[in-house]
Design a protein around this motif. Sequence first.
Motif, short mmCIF file in Angstrom:
data_model
loop_
_atom_site.label_atom_id
_atom_site.label_comp_id
_atom_site.label_asym_id
_atom_site.label_seq_id
_atom_site.Cartn_x
_atom_site.Cartn_y
_atom_site.Cartn_z
N ARG A 5 0.76 -1.29 -0.07
CA ARG A 5 0.03 -0.13 -0.08
C ARG A 5 0.88 1.24 0.10
N LYS A 6 0.20 2.39 -0.44
CA LYS A 6 1.04 3.44 -0.30
C LYS A 6 1.55 3.74 1.04
N LYS A 28 -3.28 11.86 -8.91
CA LYS A 28 -3.65 10.40 -8.76
C LYS A 28 -3.33 9.69 -10.16
N LYS A 29 -3.92 10.04 -11.03
CA LYS A 29 -3.81 9.61 -12.35
C LYS A 29 -2.30 9.43 -12.82
N TYR A 31 0.31 9.53 -10.74
CA TYR A 31 0.46 8.40 -9.86
C TYR A 31 0.79 6.92 -10.69
N TYR A 32 -0.50 6.63 -10.76
CA TYR A 32 -1.02 5.26 -11.51
C TYR A 32 0.00 4.83 -12.87
N LEU A 35 3.39 3.99 -11.72
CA LEU A 35 3.52 2.88 -11.34
C LEU A 35 3.41 1.94 -12.30
N THR A 36 2.43 2.16 -13.31
CA THR A 36 2.19 1.05 -14.36
C THR A 36 3.44 1.03 -15.53
N ASP A 39 5.91 -0.90 -13.78
CA ASP A 39 5.61 -2.43 -13.97
C ASP A 39 6.07 -3.00 -15.27
#
Length: 73
Positions: A5-6, A28-29, A31-32, A35-36, A39
């Motif tokens: 988790r964050k 938020k967008k 941030y994701y 991360l993507t 990944d």
Amino acid sequence: MCCWRKENEFYYLMTHDYPPLVLFEEDKKTYYMALTAYDKTGKIDGFLMFLREQMVKTWKRKKRPTVKLNMLL
């Protein structure tokens, strides 16, 4: 199912001498997306750049006036 988790990220950063930071709702967008990208590519540069931007934004944000509890009573 992932259990990371964050809060874990921030704990890790702070225990390794990085300053605390805030991830703002409006980012938020991004941030994701960061991360993507990490990944999919395994390259962490974009995520680190995002964290740096958030750190600057956190520490430049004007503080709100504090309200003491006895003022509310």
